[in-house]
Scaffold this active site. Sequence first.
Site, PDB file in Angstrom:
ATOM      1  N   GLU A   1      -6.307   6.853  -1.237  1.00  0.00           N
ATOM      2  CA  GLU A   1      -6.358   5.598  -0.466  1.00  0.00           C
ATOM      3  C   GLU A   1      -6.885   4.450  -1.321  1.00  0.00           C
ATOM      4  OE1 GLU A   1      -5.092   4.891   2.781  1.00  0.00           O
ATOM      5  OE2 GLU A   1      -4.195   6.631   1.846  1.00  0.00           O
TER       6      GLU A   1
ATOM      7  N   HIS B   1       0.839  -1.201   0.000  1.00  0.00           N
ATOM      8  CA  HIS B   1       0.000   0.000   0.000  1.00  0.00           C
ATOM      9  C   HIS B   1       0.879   1.258   0.000  1.00  0.00           C
ATOM     10  CE1 HIS B   1      -3.570   2.443   1.271  1.00  0.00           C
ATOM     11  NE2 HIS B   1      -2.622   3.177   1.826  1.00  0.00           N
ATOM     12  N   GLU B   2       1.879   1.283   0.865  1.00  0.00           N
ATOM     13  CA  GLU B   2       2.759   2.466   0.954  1.00  0.00           C
ATOM     14  C   GLU B   2       3.552   2.645  -0.345  1.00  0.00           C
ATOM     15  OE1 GLU B   2       2.400   4.602   3.276  1.00  0.00           O
ATOM     16  OE2 GLU B   2       0.996   3.303   4.326  1.00  0.00           O
TER      17      GLU B   2
ATOM     18  N   HIS C   1       1.488   4.362  -3.011  1.00  0.00           N
ATOM     19  CA  HIS C   1       1.448   5.833  -2.918  1.00  0.00           C
ATOM     20  C   HIS C   1       2.666   6.436  -3.637  1.00  0.00           C
ATOM     21  CE1 HIS C   1      -2.000   6.533  -0.373  1.00  0.00           C
ATOM     22  NE2 HIS C   1      -1.540   5.827   0.646  1.00  0.00           N
TER      23      HIS C   1
HETATM   24 ZN    ZN Z   1      -2.541   5.160   2.282  1.00  0.00          ZN
END
Ligand code: ZN
Length: 265
Positions: free
Chosen positions: A195, A137-138, A141
């Site tokens: 997100e 997830h990171e 980004h």
């Molecule tokens: Zn996030």
Amino acid sequence: MMILVSAALAGCQTVQTTGGGVVGVDRPQTMTTLISSEEFNQKAAQEYRQTIEAASKKGRLNQDPAQVERVRRIADRLIPSTAVFRPDAARWDWEVNVISSNEVNAWCMPGGKIAVYTGLLVKLKPTDDELAAVMGHEISHALREHSREQYSQALAQGIIINILGAVTGASAVTQNAGQTVLDVMLNLPHSRTDETEADRIGVELAARSGYDPRAAVSLWEKMGRLGGSAPPEILSTHPSDETRMADLRVYATKVLPLYESTRGR
Ligand SMILES: [Zn+2]
């Protein structure tokens, strides 16, 4: 008037930072032309270096070899999968370090500079699949350059405006960016859109790397349960709710065949 002036100074262009992948993330992004990806990544790398050196001086860097080996092993599997979304990411100067801190947090700075806090490992007790979920997830980004996009929006809205930069041109603004990459990353909450994108790309990265994408659901549920009066730091920048969890379930299921196809290797 200020907004108009800043927007004009902060020239913008529309870009696609990543390919869509199976999850089909294809939103066009508006980025400032004042700071290129390369410049932004350079500033991020400088700040990362400072953060790592500061942790090292305090005896808070990579204290437990088993933890370090674990997060680096997971990163080593996730990173090759980033090429599906953007081929240049394979050439980034990736770094992965563990910082001793009670905070439940992990982040990936632009250009592939990852930190996992021991608080996340100790308090959350993630499985490897769950750890891959939060790291994926990171990383997503960073692939989407969400920080640079947020920075671009802040510039355009006059939230970040260096008056000196406005007078003397781009170089002073660029210099100012050095103080704000980490600020933007750690203090500005990601939008729901960001997100969702990081969730969807994250589960695909995990699945392609041989990690069960459904672990993203249990990971964020665990995060939520840690809440109470003092929610985990990571939730302040990564807002979560039922809509988000429902989307995560749909996309974890969607990429499940990618995960299953790695099982026979
Ligand atoms: Zn996030």
